[in-house]
Scaffold this motif. Structure first.
Motif, PDB file in Angstrom:
ATOM      1  N   SER A  53       4.455  -7.179  -1.672  1.00  0.00           N
ATOM      2  CA  SER A  53       3.141  -7.804  -1.497  1.00  0.00           C
ATOM      3  C   SER A  53       3.071  -8.472  -0.136  1.00  0.00           C
ATOM      4  O   SER A  53       4.094  -8.748   0.488  1.00  0.00           O
ATOM      5  CB  SER A  53       2.913  -8.866  -2.574  1.00  0.00           C
ATOM      6  N   ILE A  54       1.856  -8.751   0.296  1.00  0.00           N
ATOM      7  CA  ILE A  54       1.629  -9.461   1.559  1.00  0.00           C
ATOM      8  C   ILE A  54       1.077 -10.838   1.218  1.00  0.00           C
ATOM      9  O   ILE A  54       0.120 -10.957   0.438  1.00  0.00           O
ATOM     10  CB  ILE A  54       0.661  -8.681   2.469  1.00  0.00           C
ATOM     11  N   TYR A  55       1.690 -11.873   1.786  1.00  0.00           N
ATOM     12  CA  TYR A  55       1.274 -13.243   1.523  1.00  0.00           C
ATOM     13  C   TYR A  55      -0.155 -13.488   1.978  1.00  0.00           C
ATOM     14  O   TYR A  55      -0.571 -13.044   3.053  1.00  0.00           O
ATOM     15  CB  TYR A  55       2.188 -14.239   2.251  1.00  0.00           C
ATOM     16  N   THR A  56      -0.894 -14.247   1.142  1.00  0.00           N
ATOM     17  CA  THR A  56      -2.260 -14.638   1.485  1.00  0.00           C
ATOM     18  C   THR A  56      -2.418 -16.142   1.271  1.00  0.00           C
ATOM     19  O   THR A  56      -1.562 -16.783   0.659  1.00  0.00           O
ATOM     20  CB  THR A  56      -3.298 -13.891   0.621  1.00  0.00           C
ATOM     21  N   VAL A  68      -3.391  -2.994   0.113  1.00  0.00           N
ATOM     22  CA  VAL A  68      -3.601  -3.135   1.557  1.00  0.00           C
ATOM     23  C   VAL A  68      -3.587  -1.757   2.228  1.00  0.00           C
ATOM     24  O   VAL A  68      -4.442  -1.450   3.060  1.00  0.00           O
ATOM     25  CB  VAL A  68      -2.542  -4.068   2.193  1.00  0.00           C
ATOM     26  N   LEU A  69      -2.623  -0.907   1.837  1.00  0.00           N
ATOM     27  CA  LEU A  69      -2.554   0.440   2.416  1.00  0.00           C
ATOM     28  C   LEU A  69      -3.819   1.235   2.096  1.00  0.00           C
ATOM     29  O   LEU A  69      -4.329   1.976   2.942  1.00  0.00           O
ATOM     30  CB  LEU A  69      -1.318   1.174   1.890  1.00  0.00           C
ATOM     31  N   ARG A  70      -4.335   1.082   0.902  1.00  0.00           N
ATOM     32  CA  ARG A  70      -5.573   1.791   0.532  1.00  0.00           C
ATOM     33  C   ARG A  70      -6.777   1.246   1.295  1.00  0.00           C
ATOM     34  O   ARG A  70      -7.667   2.003   1.672  1.00  0.00           O
ATOM     35  CB  ARG A  70      -5.776   1.712  -0.974  1.00  0.00           C
ATOM     36  N   LYS A  71      -6.815  -0.073   1.532  1.00  0.00           N
ATOM     37  CA  LYS A  71      -7.891  -0.653   2.340  1.00  0.00           C
ATOM     38  C   LYS A  71      -7.851  -0.088   3.762  1.00  0.00           C
ATOM     39  O   LYS A  71      -8.886   0.226   4.345  1.00  0.00           O
ATOM     40  CB  LYS A  71      -7.761  -2.184   2.417  1.00  0.00           C
ATOM     41  N   ILE A  72      -6.657   0.013   4.316  1.00  0.00           N
ATOM     42  CA  ILE A  72      -6.500   0.574   5.657  1.00  0.00           C
ATOM     43  C   ILE A  72      -7.010   2.004   5.664  1.00  0.00           C
ATOM     44  O   ILE A  72      -7.729   2.417   6.580  1.00  0.00           O
ATOM     45  CB  ILE A  72      -5.021   0.521   6.117  1.00  0.00           C
ATOM     46  N   HIS A  73      -6.678   2.758   4.629  1.00  0.00           N
ATOM     47  CA  HIS A  73      -7.096   4.165   4.570  1.00  0.00           C
ATOM     48  C   HIS A  73      -8.618   4.297   4.462  1.00  0.00           C
ATOM     49  O   HIS A  73      -9.209   5.192   5.067  1.00  0.00           O
ATOM     50  CB  HIS A  73      -6.409   4.875   3.405  1.00  0.00           C
ATOM     51  N   VAL A  74      -9.246   3.408   3.720  1.00  0.00           N
ATOM     52  CA  VAL A  74     -10.704   3.429   3.604  1.00  0.00           C
ATOM     53  C   VAL A  74     -11.347   3.175   4.961  1.00  0.00           C
ATOM     54  O   VAL A  74     -12.309   3.836   5.339  1.00  0.00           O
ATOM     55  CB  VAL A  74     -11.187   2.384   2.563  1.00  0.00           C
ATOM     56  N   GLU A  75     -10.792   2.232   5.716  1.00  0.00           N
ATOM     57  CA  GLU A  75     -11.361   1.865   7.015  1.00  0.00           C
ATOM     58  C   GLU A  75     -11.053   2.865   8.127  1.00  0.00           C
ATOM     59  O   GLU A  75     -11.884   3.141   8.971  1.00  0.00           O
ATOM     60  CB  GLU A  75     -10.851   0.481   7.452  1.00  0.00           C
ATOM     61  N   SER A 110       6.741  -8.545  12.922  1.00  0.00           N
ATOM     62  CA  SER A 110       7.641  -7.471  12.475  1.00  0.00           C
ATOM     63  C   SER A 110       7.175  -6.886  11.135  1.00  0.00           C
ATOM     64  O   SER A 110       7.312  -5.683  10.894  1.00  0.00           O
ATOM     65  CB  SER A 110       9.078  -7.979  12.355  1.00  0.00           C
ATOM     66  N   ASP A 111       6.607  -7.721  10.275  1.00  0.00           N
ATOM     67  CA  ASP A 111       6.074  -7.240   8.996  1.00  0.00           C
ATOM     68  C   ASP A 111       4.856  -6.343   9.224  1.00  0.00           C
ATOM     69  O   ASP A 111       4.690  -5.325   8.558  1.00  0.00           O
ATOM     70  CB  ASP A 111       5.674  -8.415   8.101  1.00  0.00           C
ATOM     71  N   ILE A 112       4.008  -6.725  10.172  1.00  0.00           N
ATOM     72  CA  ILE A 112       2.813  -5.936  10.478  1.00  0.00           C
ATOM     73  C   ILE A 112       3.224  -4.599  11.096  1.00  0.00           C
ATOM     74  O   ILE A 112       2.614  -3.564  10.822  1.00  0.00           O
ATOM     75  CB  ILE A 112       1.847  -6.717  11.396  1.00  0.00           C
ATOM     76  N   LYS A 113       4.269  -4.622  11.921  1.00  0.00           N
ATOM     77  CA  LYS A 113       4.783  -3.369  12.502  1.00  0.00           C
ATOM     78  C   LYS A 113       5.241  -2.420  11.400  1.00  0.00           C
ATOM     79  O   LYS A 113       4.969  -1.226  11.445  1.00  0.00           O
ATOM     80  CB  LYS A 113       5.944  -3.658  13.471  1.00  0.00           C
ATOM     81  N   LYS A 114       5.955  -2.953  10.396  1.00  0.00           N
ATOM     82  CA  LYS A 114       6.383  -2.129   9.270  1.00  0.00           C
ATOM     83  C   LYS A 114       5.178  -1.568   8.530  1.00  0.00           C
ATOM     84  O   LYS A 114       5.158  -0.395   8.161  1.00  0.00           O
ATOM     85  CB  LYS A 114       7.215  -2.952   8.280  1.00  0.00           C
ATOM     86  N   LEU A 115       4.186  -2.415   8.308  1.00  0.00           N
ATOM     87  CA  LEU A 115       2.975  -1.993   7.613  1.00  0.00           C
ATOM     88  C   LEU A 115       2.310  -0.827   8.339  1.00  0.00           C
ATOM     89  O   LEU A 115       1.961   0.184   7.726  1.00  0.00           O
ATOM     90  CB  LEU A 115       1.996  -3.165   7.488  1.00  0.00           C
ATOM     91  N   VAL A 116       2.169  -0.937   9.644  1.00  0.00           N
ATOM     92  CA  VAL A 116       1.542   0.119  10.442  1.00  0.00           C
ATOM     93  C   VAL A 116       2.386   1.393  10.407  1.00  0.00           C
ATOM     94  O   VAL A 116       1.864   2.494  10.218  1.00  0.00           O
ATOM     95  CB  VAL A 116       1.318  -0.360  11.903  1.00  0.00           C
ATOM     96  N   THR A 117       3.688   1.253  10.569  1.00  0.00           N
ATOM     97  CA  THR A 117       4.584   2.412  10.533  1.00  0.00           C
ATOM     98  C   THR A 117       4.534   3.091   9.174  1.00  0.00           C
ATOM     99  O   THR A 117       4.435   4.317   9.080  1.00  0.00           O
ATOM    100  CB  THR A 117       6.027   1.988  10.857  1.00  0.00           C
ATOM    101  N   TRP A 118       4.593   2.305   8.106  1.00  0.00           N
ATOM    102  CA  TRP A 118       4.542   2.868   6.763  1.00  0.00           C
ATOM    103  C   TRP A 118       3.204   3.559   6.513  1.00  0.00           C
ATOM    104  O   TRP A 118       3.156   4.631   5.920  1.00  0.00           O
ATOM    105  CB  TRP A 118       4.795   1.795   5.721  1.00  0.00           C
ATOM    106  N   TYR A 119       2.118   2.927   6.948  1.00  0.00           N
ATOM    107  CA  TYR A 119       0.807   3.556   6.746  1.00  0.00           C
ATOM    108  C   TYR A 119       0.731   4.890   7.491  1.00  0.00           C
ATOM    109  O   TYR A 119       0.263   5.886   6.937  1.00  0.00           O
ATOM    110  CB  TYR A 119      -0.341   2.645   7.191  1.00  0.00           C
ATOM    111  N   ASN A 120       1.165   4.900   8.743  1.00  0.00           N
ATOM    112  CA  ASN A 120       1.119   6.141   9.525  1.00  0.00           C
ATOM    113  C   ASN A 120       1.942   7.249   8.853  1.00  0.00           C
ATOM    114  O   ASN A 120       1.504   8.400   8.794  1.00  0.00           O
ATOM    115  CB  ASN A 120       1.601   5.902  10.956  1.00  0.00           C
TER     116      ASN A 120
END
Length: 166
Positions: A53-56, A68-75, A110-120
C-alpha cells in the motif's frame, strides 16, 4: 493472473510472476519477457503486490498499490513518460496528481521510482491486469459473479439433459 501472483524481490530489479512454492521458498519468473526464473528462499524479502500500500494522510492511512496502478492506467493508458531516472520533483508531482492525499513525509522518491518502474513493466506485460477494475466498474459485477453467470446456462443445459434422459 491477479495481483496476488505478481511479486517484487528486495535486491532484485523488476517484477516477477509467482510460478510455484517450494519447501524452502518460491519459484519466480521475471515479467520482463526474458523468461529468467529464480528461486527466492526464506531469507529473501518477497513482497506480493496485493499486499503493498501507499501511505496517505486521510482516515484510512493507506491506499492499496493495485488501486494506484489502476488509477495511473486510467489517466495515462500505458505511457506516463516517466522513468526511474526522471527528476525527483517531476516524480513527486506525478504522484500528487494521481494520489493527492499521499503522505509526502512517508513516501520517498525511491518509492515513487519503484511505482513508475512497476507500472511501466505491467503496462507492457500485463495490461489486462490493470484494466480488470475498469471493466468491473462498467458492468457493476465482480469477476466471480461474471463467471457464475457464464457457468449458469451450461449447468442449466446439463441439468436439462439429465432430466430428459431419465
Amino acid at each position: 493472473m491477479d495481483f496476488n501472483e505478481v511479486a517484487a524481490v528486495s535486491g532484485k530489479g523488476g517484477l516477477f510472476k509467482v510460478v510455484s512454492p517450494t519447501r524452502t521458498g518460491v519459484i519466480l519468473e521475471a515479467l520482463d519477457g526474458s523468461g529468467k526464473k529464480i528461486i527466492a528462499n526464506i531469507q529473501a524479502k518477497v513482497s506480493i503486490l496485493s499486499d503493498i500500500s501507499i501511505y496517505t494522510t486521510d482516515e484510512e492511512g493507506a491506499v492499496p498499490l493495485q488501486d494506484v496502478l489502476r488509477k495511473i492506467h486510467v489517466e495515462f493508458k500505458g505511457d506516463t513518460g516517466l522513468t526511474s531516472s526522471s527528476d525527483p520533483d517531476e516524480l513527486k508531482s506525478f504522484l500528487k496528481f494521481i494520489l493527492p492525499e499521499y503522505d509526502e513525509s512517508r513516501v520517498y522518491v525511491s518509492d515513487i521510482k519503484k511505482l513508475v518502474t512497476w507500472y511501466n513493466t505491467m503496462a507492457k506485460t500485463l495490461p489486462e491486469l490493470l484494466e480488470k477494475k475498469e471493466e468491473q466498474e462498467q458492468t457493476g459485477e465482480k469477476p466471480a459473479e461474471k463467471e457464475k453467470k457464464a457457468a449458469a446456462p451450461k449447468a442449466k443445459k446439463a441439468a436439462t439433459k439429465t432430466k430428459s434422459e431419465k
